[in-house]
Scaffold this motif. Sequence first.
Motif, short mmCIF file in Angstrom:
data_model
loop_
_atom_site.label_atom_id
_atom_site.label_comp_id
_atom_site.label_asym_id
_atom_site.label_seq_id
_atom_site.Cartn_x
_atom_site.Cartn_y
_atom_site.Cartn_z
N ARG A 237 0.87 -1.17 0.00
CA ARG A 237 0.00 0.00 0.00
C ARG A 237 0.90 1.22 0.00
N ALA A 238 0.66 2.18 -0.90
CA ALA A 238 1.55 3.34 -0.99
C ALA A 238 0.88 4.47 -1.75
N PRO A 239 1.36 5.71 -1.56
CA PRO A 239 0.96 6.80 -2.45
C PRO A 239 1.45 6.45 -3.86
N VAL A 240 0.73 6.93 -4.89
CA VAL A 240 0.99 6.45 -6.23
C VAL A 240 2.44 6.72 -6.68
N GLU A 241 3.01 7.91 -6.32
CA GLU A 241 4.38 8.21 -6.76
C GLU A 241 5.36 7.22 -6.14
N ALA A 242 5.20 6.98 -4.83
CA ALA A 242 6.12 6.07 -4.14
C ALA A 242 6.05 4.68 -4.74
N LEU A 243 4.84 4.26 -5.11
CA LEU A 243 4.70 2.91 -5.64
C LEU A 243 5.44 2.77 -6.96
N PHE A 244 5.30 3.78 -7.82
CA PHE A 244 5.96 3.68 -9.11
C PHE A 244 7.46 3.89 -9.01
N GLU A 245 7.89 4.77 -8.07
CA GLU A 245 9.32 5.04 -7.96
C GLU A 245 10.07 3.95 -7.20
N ALA A 246 9.47 3.50 -6.10
CA ALA A 246 10.20 2.52 -5.29
C ALA A 246 9.28 1.41 -4.82
N PRO A 247 8.83 0.57 -5.73
CA PRO A 247 7.99 -0.56 -5.31
C PRO A 247 8.79 -1.48 -4.41
N GLN A 248 8.15 -2.01 -3.35
CA GLN A 248 8.87 -2.81 -2.37
C GLN A 248 8.56 -4.30 -2.47
N HIS A 249 7.32 -4.64 -2.74
CA HIS A 249 6.97 -6.05 -2.78
C HIS A 249 7.38 -6.65 -4.13
N PRO A 250 7.95 -7.85 -4.10
CA PRO A 250 8.37 -8.47 -5.36
C PRO A 250 7.23 -8.60 -6.38
N TYR A 251 5.99 -8.77 -5.88
CA TYR A 251 4.86 -8.88 -6.80
C TYR A 251 4.62 -7.55 -7.52
N THR A 252 4.68 -6.45 -6.76
CA THR A 252 4.51 -5.13 -7.37
C THR A 252 5.63 -4.87 -8.37
N ILE A 253 6.83 -5.25 -7.98
CA ILE A 253 7.98 -5.07 -8.89
C ILE A 253 7.74 -5.85 -10.17
N GLY A 254 7.21 -7.06 -10.01
CA GLY A 254 6.89 -7.88 -11.17
C GLY A 254 5.83 -7.23 -12.05
N LEU A 255 4.77 -6.68 -11.41
CA LEU A 255 3.71 -6.02 -12.17
C LEU A 255 4.27 -4.85 -12.97
N LEU A 256 5.13 -4.06 -12.32
CA LEU A 256 5.71 -2.89 -13.01
C LEU A 256 6.63 -3.34 -14.13
N GLY A 257 7.30 -4.49 -13.91
CA GLY A 257 8.22 -4.98 -14.93
C GLY A 257 7.51 -5.48 -16.17
N SER A 258 6.21 -5.75 -16.04
CA SER A 258 5.50 -6.25 -17.20
C SER A 258 4.78 -5.13 -17.97
N ILE A 259 5.12 -3.88 -17.66
CA ILE A 259 4.57 -2.76 -18.44
C ILE A 259 5.64 -2.30 -19.44
N PRO A 260 5.28 -2.17 -20.71
CA PRO A 260 6.28 -1.66 -21.66
C PRO A 260 6.56 -0.18 -21.41
N ARG A 261 7.80 0.24 -21.53
CA ARG A 261 8.15 1.64 -21.32
C ARG A 261 8.90 2.16 -22.52
N LEU A 262 8.63 3.42 -22.85
CA LEU A 262 9.27 4.01 -24.02
C LEU A 262 10.72 4.36 -23.74
N GLU A 263 11.02 4.79 -22.49
CA GLU A 263 12.35 5.32 -22.24
C GLU A 263 13.41 4.24 -22.04
#
Lengths: 323, 313
Positions: A237-263
């Motif tokens: 559970r986190a404020p949206v910026e914190a979650l995207f900048e520094a996800p802590q749970h491996p599952y959240t990290i995994g979810l973020l890793g499965s999003i394509p990014r342009l940069e």
Amino acid sequence: MTALLEVEDLRTSFKVESGRFQAVDGIDLRLEAGRTLGVVGESGCGKSVTALSIMGLVASPPGEVAAAKIRFEGRDLLALSADAMRDLRGDRLAMIFQEPMTSLNPAFTVGDQIAEAIQRHRGLDRAAAWARAVEMLRRVHIPAAEARAHDYPHKLSGGMRQRVMIAMALALDPKLLIADEPTTALDVTVQAQILDLLRRLRAESGMAILIITHDLGVIAELADDVTVMYAGKVVERAPVEALFEAPQHPYTIGLLGSIPRLEREQARLDAIEGVVPNPLSPPAGCRFHPRCPFAEARCREAEPGLGPVGPSHFAACWRTPLP
Amino acid sequence: MMTFLVRRLAIILPTLVFVSFIIFGLQQLLPGDPALAMAGEERDPDAIAHIRKTLRLDEPIAMRYAYWMAGVVQGDLGISLRIQKPVGELVLQKLPVTLQLAAMAMLVALLIGIPMGMLSAVKNGSAWDYGANVIALWGLSTPNFWLGIMMILLFSVELGWLPASGYVPPAEGLGANLAAMVMPAFVLGNAIAAVMMRHTRSAMLQVLSSDYVRTARAKGLYERAVIGKHAWRNASIPVITLGALEFGQLLSGAVLTEQVFSIPGFGKLIVDAVFNRDYAVVQGVVLCTASAYILLNFLADIAYMLVNPRLRS
């Protein structure tokens, strides 16, 4: 500040042939007036059941909703009678659904379906309710609203139908809108329009939104705070910026890793290996450990609690740093 | 919408022509010779030949069909061989009886079947549901003639409340007319109610789990609006189909029930006609009931359109 919605230790289960299926297993949510809380997770993690539990729309039997507390505007929803809950639903507390194609009744005009909710809660006469319905269709930017109000749902596109659903939900100025995957069934361009519309209507009305999605893009667009669910439990559970900048749970990290990014140059997207555990027999210890690349011995034995990992930031993982 | 109706109307005429072929063709397969049946014990060859000639039985089947159809399109269904009366007159005599019996039986079926089906769907899995299913199973598995006899025993013989049999035209007293019709109507309606209940139940169960019913509840609508308006409007479509079919069935005559209660309707007329090789009557009655069937299906199509807006565009 007292919260608009407070959910504590929500447990919703369903009776199935082989026993009880615990869809939601002790989750907490807190949402302040005018704020937007995103609940994110894979299909089957219990996020939709959470929404239906708050709305009092879980059919019982086979469903059973238990919680230490579900408070909305200071009232305990679990203690309310069915009638009192009905008075609240569609009025102070509204919901829109994932499938705009099937969520409208094919046998009635869209104007009728909006007006009946207004008549039900405000006791207006037919003409006044109809006028309000047309005004709502205009507010959700449906062109030629007077004419469209006389249309049956099958004449409208998916995006238009979701606008109708939003008009219906907001017709009585609810304090809280629960949006369950409101854009999932729509084309990408239409998704952006609907999110834009929700943002604008939120600014106009000051309502709070509980948005439920599997799509972190939607979370980034709309949410102030995020709750990540996995197998019926809150894992982060986190404020949206914190979650995207520094996800802590491996599952959240995994979810973020499965999003394509342009940069970032990426040969392929990182997928989370494995599948969601069988809810009838969840794994011992941390429910994510069979799929977790960082799992160690204690993850298999004991379940980690939700602990602080930063300002307003919590995660349920043995490996996250203690503050 | 109009094209739908026109298309439906356009197939009625070819259907009727096809039905007339079948009626006429099957009739020829019936064993027995009407000329022989009419000639009586003597079997005088001259008399038989004379009958053959006047009835045109010696002409080819195509010609006989043509004569029959020529009469039918002018409203002349022929003459009954047995009672020497115009078939049209016989049909008009029996039609009100059959129509009244069918309408009353349908009313019984709707009043029992639909509320019971809705109740058992809404209370799915409860004692109400099981109770309704037991009653439906009983209705389905009870033979009409047996139920009729049992009701006569109870209400006529034991209690003496209702006449055991016979028919009183409404003109001679509405009360007596209804008293004579209520038992046969219940017997016929009871069996249909069971089928109606099962269909209503399954249609309602399907609709009640649909997304738009959830939406209706999310709006805070009262359950009576959720069930009575949102669910029933969509669940009624298969029930309308079934109702039209069952009503058509009733119009073609309830042979056994009419026999048990001595009701002079189509059922009795057609059974007598078949036994006596009264071709003209059989053909006329079957053609009328087939037409009624087709008309009812057309009315059901119109009802669909009223219920289902997707068909209107």
